[in-house]
Design a protein around this motif. Sequence first.
Motif, short mmCIF file in Angstrom:
data_model
loop_
_atom_site.label_atom_id
_atom_site.label_comp_id
_atom_site.label_asym_id
_atom_site.label_seq_id
_atom_site.Cartn_x
_atom_site.Cartn_y
_atom_site.Cartn_z
N SER A 13 31.71 42.72 40.11
CA SER A 13 30.85 42.51 38.96
C SER A 13 29.81 43.49 38.77
O SER A 13 29.50 43.86 37.84
CB SER A 13 30.29 41.18 39.19
N ILE A 16 31.33 46.81 37.30
CA ILE A 16 31.79 46.40 35.94
C ILE A 16 30.38 46.49 35.25
O ILE A 16 30.38 47.28 34.14
CB ILE A 16 32.46 45.25 35.93
N CYS A 17 29.52 45.93 35.52
CA CYS A 17 28.11 45.99 35.02
C CYS A 17 27.50 47.33 34.81
O CYS A 17 27.21 47.69 33.80
CB CYS A 17 27.10 44.92 35.80
N CYS A 21 28.36 48.19 30.74
CA CYS A 21 27.43 47.57 29.70
C CYS A 21 26.71 48.52 29.07
O CYS A 21 26.13 49.46 29.84
CB CYS A 21 26.43 46.69 30.54
N ARG A 126 28.40 37.52 29.22
CA ARG A 126 29.06 38.84 29.20
C ARG A 126 30.43 38.69 29.99
O ARG A 126 30.36 38.41 31.17
CB ARG A 126 28.21 39.97 29.88
N ASP A 128 33.67 40.33 31.68
CA ASP A 128 33.73 41.71 32.49
C ASP A 128 35.29 41.66 32.55
O ASP A 128 36.00 40.62 33.43
CB ASP A 128 32.99 42.05 33.65
N SER A 130 38.46 43.68 34.54
CA SER A 130 38.97 44.93 35.27
C SER A 130 40.51 44.61 35.36
O SER A 130 41.14 43.81 35.30
CB SER A 130 38.34 44.78 36.65
N PRO A 135 37.12 48.90 36.58
CA PRO A 135 36.58 48.40 35.31
C PRO A 135 37.39 48.60 33.87
O PRO A 135 37.78 49.93 33.92
CB PRO A 135 35.07 48.84 35.23
N SER A 138 33.61 45.41 28.93
CA SER A 138 32.76 44.28 28.86
C SER A 138 32.29 43.88 27.63
O SER A 138 32.27 44.87 26.54
CB SER A 138 31.24 44.38 29.55
#
Length: 144
Positions: A13, A16-17, A21, A126, A128, A130, A135, A138
């Motif tokens: 997480s 990915i963020c 993002c 949001r 996400d 993968s 990733p 998003s």
Amino acid sequence: MYVKTMLFLIGLSIAICLSGCSEEEGETVWDISAPFEYVGLPMHGTEGKFGIVKVNGESSEPPFPVGEGRHYEVYFLDESADYTGKTYTMTATHKETEETIYLYEAGISNYKSGAKFVLGREGMWRIDVSVDEEPLTSFVVEVK
């Protein structure tokens, strides 16, 4: 095993963020991602990369109804990428509470898959995505 899975999901997480993002002055931008159409279906996601469409429930309800589990078809739209034999994972983070939840994990076949999940709180989430822990994208949806 449980601890390893939780640590993996938390790390995933965060990764990915940080990579998926958009940020403005150090803050995540929480703009709802614009829906798009693919093969005549109304999709949510990232055009050209990933799309998701609700396949059950009432047609008059929102695409992501609060507290209602739904089945979604998942499309991997970048046909130049090889998804053969790969697994995708989806997590979601609520804007207000910053709660992150695991949504779904499944194999990909012919650039498609399915997902069943519920988002239990109204507001902006949001999502996400993968593929094999890398990733992909998003996007932000509104749950009502």
